[in-house]
Design a protein around this motif. Structure first.
Motif, short mmCIF file in Angstrom:
data_model
loop_
_atom_site.label_atom_id
_atom_site.label_comp_id
_atom_site.label_asym_id
_atom_site.label_seq_id
_atom_site.Cartn_x
_atom_site.Cartn_y
_atom_site.Cartn_z
N GLY A 1 -5.62 5.91 4.22
CA GLY A 1 -5.62 4.46 4.34
C GLY A 1 -4.55 3.91 5.26
N PHE B 1 0.83 -1.20 0.00
CA PHE B 1 0.00 0.00 0.00
C PHE B 1 0.88 1.26 0.00
N SER C 1 -5.77 8.28 -0.56
CA SER C 1 -5.07 7.09 -0.07
C SER C 1 -4.27 7.36 1.19
N HIS D 1 0.99 4.10 -2.85
CA HIS D 1 0.75 5.49 -2.46
C HIS D 1 1.91 6.39 -2.90
#
Length: 170
Positions: A56, A8, A53, A12
C-alpha cells in the motif's frame, strides 16, 4: 496526503510489531511443544496483514521488501493449510513449523532493513545498506533463526501426548 501516509505507516508498523511479537511467542511455544492457538492465529493474521499492507505504500520500482512480502504470501497459505486444514498430521507438522519460523524470519529481515534505513546511528554504519554492518547483522539474525528453526522442529516433533502413548505401546 502526508497525514494519510503517516497514519497508514503507523498502522503498518504496529501490525508488524504485533506480528513479530506474536511470532516470537509462537516460536517459543513450538520449542516447548505447545500449539498456542490464540497466539498462532494472531501471528498468522498480522503477518499476512503486514505483507499485504506493505504493497500500500507508494513506489515506482519493485523493491526487495516487495520480494520478501511475496515470499511471505506464498509461505503463509501453506502454513495455514498445514495448521488448520491438515491439523498438523504427518509431514504437515514439520511443514507448519518450518513455514512459521520462515514467516517470522522474513518479518524480522524487513524490520532490520527498515531500521537500517531509518535510525540515524544505523544509517551512519550502513548508508546504502550494502555495507558490512548491515550484512553481518542480517547473517547473525539468519543464523539465530536457523537455530530457532532446528529447536522448534525438535520441540514440536510429536503431537502432545504422542511420546507418552508411544512409550506405553513400547
Amino acid at each position: 496526503m502526508t497525514s494519510g501516509i503517516t497514519t497508514f505507516t503507523l498502522i503498518h508498523v504496529v501490525i508488524s510489531v504485533v506480528g513479530i511479537f506474536a511470532g516470537l511467542v509462537v516460536a517459543g511455544g513450538l520449542i516447548s511443544g505447545k500449539r498456542l492457538d490464540g497466539w498462532t492465529g494472531l501471528f498468522l493474521l498480522t503477518t499476512a496483514a503486514t505483507s499485504i499492507s506493505g504493497f500500500g505504500f507508494p513506489f515506482v520500482k519493485f523493491l526487495p521488501s516487495h520480494a520478501v512480502a511475496i515470499v511471505s504470501l506464498v509461505v503463509l497459505p501453506v502454513v495455514i493449510v498445514a495448521r488448520y486444514a491438515k491439523h498438523l498430521a504427518g509431514p504437515w507438522r514439520g511443514i507448519y513449523v518450518v513455514g512459521a519460523v520462515l514467516a517470522l524470519y522474513l518479518n524480522c529481515f524487513v524490520l532490520i532493513a527498515q531500521l537500517f534505513l531509518r535510525l540515524p546511528a544505523l544509517i551512519a554504519l550502513a548508508p546504502t545498506g550494502n555495507e558490512p554492518p548491515f550484512a553481518i547483522t542480517q547473517l547473525i539474525v539468519l543464523g539465530l533463526f536457523v537455530l530457532l528453526g532446528f529447536a522448534a522442529v525438535k520441540g514440536f516433533r510429536a503431537a502432545p501426548g504422542a511420546t507418552a502413548v508411544a512409550a506405553a505401546n513400547f
